[in-house]
Design a protein around this motif. Structure first.
Motif, PDB file in Angstrom:
ATOM      1  N   ALA A 129      34.778  12.043   6.696  1.00 26.49           N
ATOM      2  CA  ALA A 129      35.516  11.614   5.660  1.00 26.49           C
ATOM      3  C   ALA A 129      36.999  11.637   6.112  1.00 26.49           C
ATOM      4  O   ALA A 129      37.931  11.092   5.495  1.00 26.49           O
ATOM      5  CB  ALA A 129      35.664  12.796   4.549  1.00 26.49           C
ATOM      6  N   TRP A 130      37.277  12.425   7.482  1.00 21.20           N
ATOM      7  CA  TRP A 130      38.876  12.154   7.945  1.00 21.20           C
ATOM      8  C   TRP A 130      39.310  11.068   8.198  1.00 21.20           C
ATOM      9  O   TRP A 130      40.449  10.710   8.095  1.00 21.20           O
ATOM     10  CB  TRP A 130      38.929  13.299   8.911  1.00 21.20           C
ATOM     11  N   ARG A 131      38.247   9.989   8.489  1.00 28.24           N
ATOM     12  CA  ARG A 131      38.768   8.703   8.791  1.00 28.24           C
ATOM     13  C   ARG A 131      39.636   8.121   7.612  1.00 28.24           C
ATOM     14  O   ARG A 131      40.185   6.948   7.784  1.00 28.24           O
ATOM     15  CB  ARG A 131      37.920   7.849   9.581  1.00 28.24           C
ATOM     16  N   TYR A 132      39.362   8.541   6.460  1.00 30.33           N
ATOM     17  CA  TYR A 132      40.088   7.828   5.406  1.00 30.33           C
ATOM     18  C   TYR A 132      41.219   8.704   4.877  1.00 30.33           C
ATOM     19  O   TYR A 132      41.558   8.343   3.848  1.00 30.33           O
ATOM     20  CB  TYR A 132      38.840   7.835   4.165  1.00 30.33           C
ATOM     21  N   PHE A 133      41.431   9.640   5.526  1.00 29.38           N
ATOM     22  CA  PHE A 133      42.850  10.319   5.214  1.00 29.38           C
ATOM     23  C   PHE A 133      44.058   9.565   5.678  1.00 29.38           C
ATOM     24  O   PHE A 133      44.294   9.252   6.907  1.00 29.38           O
ATOM     25  CB  PHE A 133      42.696  11.865   5.765  1.00 29.38           C
ATOM     26  N   ASP A 134      45.112   9.654   4.849  1.00 29.45           N
ATOM     27  CA  ASP A 134      46.251   8.982   5.209  1.00 29.45           C
ATOM     28  C   ASP A 134      47.422  10.162   4.779  1.00 29.45           C
ATOM     29  O   ASP A 134      47.529  10.186   3.431  1.00 29.45           O
ATOM     30  CB  ASP A 134      46.534   7.676   4.827  1.00 29.45           C
ATOM     31  N   ALA A 135      48.131  10.420   5.642  1.00 30.01           N
ATOM     32  CA  ALA A 135      48.983  11.574   5.091  1.00 30.01           C
ATOM     33  C   ALA A 135      50.302  10.977   4.452  1.00 30.01           C
ATOM     34  O   ALA A 135      50.862  11.694   3.488  1.00 30.01           O
ATOM     35  CB  ALA A 135      49.599  12.016   6.379  1.00 30.01           C
ATOM     36  N   SER A 136      50.616   9.640   4.679  1.00 25.94           N
ATOM     37  CA  SER A 136      51.782   9.056   3.841  1.00 25.94           C
ATOM     38  C   SER A 136      51.242   8.734   2.529  1.00 25.94           C
ATOM     39  O   SER A 136      51.927   9.011   1.315  1.00 25.94           O
ATOM     40  CB  SER A 136      52.380   7.970   4.483  1.00 25.94           C
ATOM     41  N   VAL A 137      50.115   8.262   2.108  1.00 25.21           N
ATOM     42  CA  VAL A 137      49.590   8.135   0.938  1.00 25.21           C
ATOM     43  C   VAL A 137      49.442   9.537   0.115  1.00 25.21           C
ATOM     44  O   VAL A 137      49.787   9.626  -1.154  1.00 25.21           O
ATOM     45  CB  VAL A 137      48.123   7.309   0.902  1.00 25.21           C
ATOM     46  N   THR A 138      48.971  10.395   0.820  1.00 29.19           N
ATOM     47  CA  THR A 138      48.810  11.820   0.302  1.00 29.19           C
ATOM     48  C   THR A 138      50.196  12.356  -0.363  1.00 29.19           C
ATOM     49  O   THR A 138      50.596  12.728  -1.133  1.00 29.19           O
ATOM     50  CB  THR A 138      47.998  12.695   1.043  1.00 29.19           C
ATOM     51  N   ALA A 139      51.182  12.174   0.674  1.00 29.22           N
ATOM     52  CA  ALA A 139      52.570  12.595   0.617  1.00 29.22           C
ATOM     53  C   ALA A 139      53.290  11.699  -0.565  1.00 29.22           C
ATOM     54  O   ALA A 139      54.086  12.347  -1.693  1.00 29.22           O
ATOM     55  CB  ALA A 139      53.548  12.360   1.735  1.00 29.22           C
ATOM     56  N   ASP A 140      52.994  10.487  -0.837  1.00 26.56           N
ATOM     57  CA  ASP A 140      53.525   9.727  -1.876  1.00 26.56           C
ATOM     58  C   ASP A 140      52.867  10.130  -3.326  1.00 26.56           C
ATOM     59  O   ASP A 140      53.801  10.222  -3.958  1.00 26.56           O
ATOM     60  CB  ASP A 140      52.978   8.158  -1.723  1.00 26.56           C
ATOM     61  N   ARG A 141      51.874  10.589  -3.327  1.00 30.84           N
ATOM     62  CA  ARG A 141      51.046  10.899  -4.508  1.00 30.84           C
ATOM     63  C   ARG A 141      51.557  12.412  -4.793  1.00 30.84           C
ATOM     64  O   ARG A 141      51.823  12.639  -6.103  1.00 30.84           O
ATOM     65  CB  ARG A 141      49.317  10.993  -4.261  1.00 30.84           C
ATOM     66  N   LEU A 142      51.664  13.055  -3.836  1.00 28.27           N
ATOM     67  CA  LEU A 142      52.276  14.412  -4.198  1.00 28.27           C
ATOM     68  C   LEU A 142      53.617  14.658  -4.718  1.00 28.27           C
ATOM     69  O   LEU A 142      54.127  15.040  -5.671  1.00 28.27           O
ATOM     70  CB  LEU A 142      52.374  15.582  -3.068  1.00 28.27           C
ATOM     71  N   ALA A 143      54.560  13.470  -4.115  1.00 28.42           N
ATOM     72  CA  ALA A 143      56.019  13.232  -4.509  1.00 28.42           C
ATOM     73  C   ALA A 143      56.011  12.614  -5.801  1.00 28.42           C
ATOM     74  O   ALA A 143      56.954  13.124  -6.930  1.00 28.42           O
ATOM     75  CB  ALA A 143      56.610  12.491  -3.370  1.00 28.42           C
TER      76      ALA A 143
END
Length: 131
Positions: free
Chosen positions: A52-66
């Motif tokens: 599942a890690w291949r689907y992880f994107d830190a910038s998208v996660t950061a956008d959602r958290l922000a």
């Protein structure tokens, strides 16, 4: 999952992305969010967590958290909710607590943990005295 290299890198990347967006969150909050995301992706796709890690994107996660932080702040009826009160820069109690840091460092032989505990306790006591 939390002990894997991929998880630690994901947390570090997400925290860096949040810093670029000038959003501060506790690392534990970011860790919990990432763990939930990866677990959800693995369950929904019927794959192993490591895949599942291949689907992880830190910038998208950061956008959602922000975005979540911003919507919380906008919906709050009181501004500054969730933030500790800060004394003014010229506060004499604050100056006294901070002036003791070099002495505390010298007394403890540079033990930062002991210095932080000393500052925290002194600040707490000053807050009780100040009211």
């Amino acid at each position: 999952m939390r002990n894997t290299k991929a998880f630690k890198e994901a947390v570090a990347q997400t925290l860096a992305e949040l810093a670029r967006r000038e959003v501060t969150l506790a690392p534990a909050t970011v860790e919990d969010t990432i763990e939930k995301q990866i677990t959800t992706v693995a369950e929904r796709l019927g794959i192993q967590v490591r895949s599942a890690w291949r689907y992880f994107d830190a910038s998208v996660t950061a956008d959602r958290l922000a975005q979540s932080v911003a919507s919380y702040e906008d919906s709050s009826s009181e501004k500054g909710v969730g933030q500790a009160p800060m004394p003014p820069i010229g506060n004499p109690e604050l100056a006294l607590v901070l002036a003791g840091v070099p002495d505390s460092l010298a007394q403890t032989g540079g033990d930062l943990y002991a210095v932080i505990i000393n500052v925290a306790v002194n600040a707490w006591m000053a807050g009780h005295i100040h009211g």
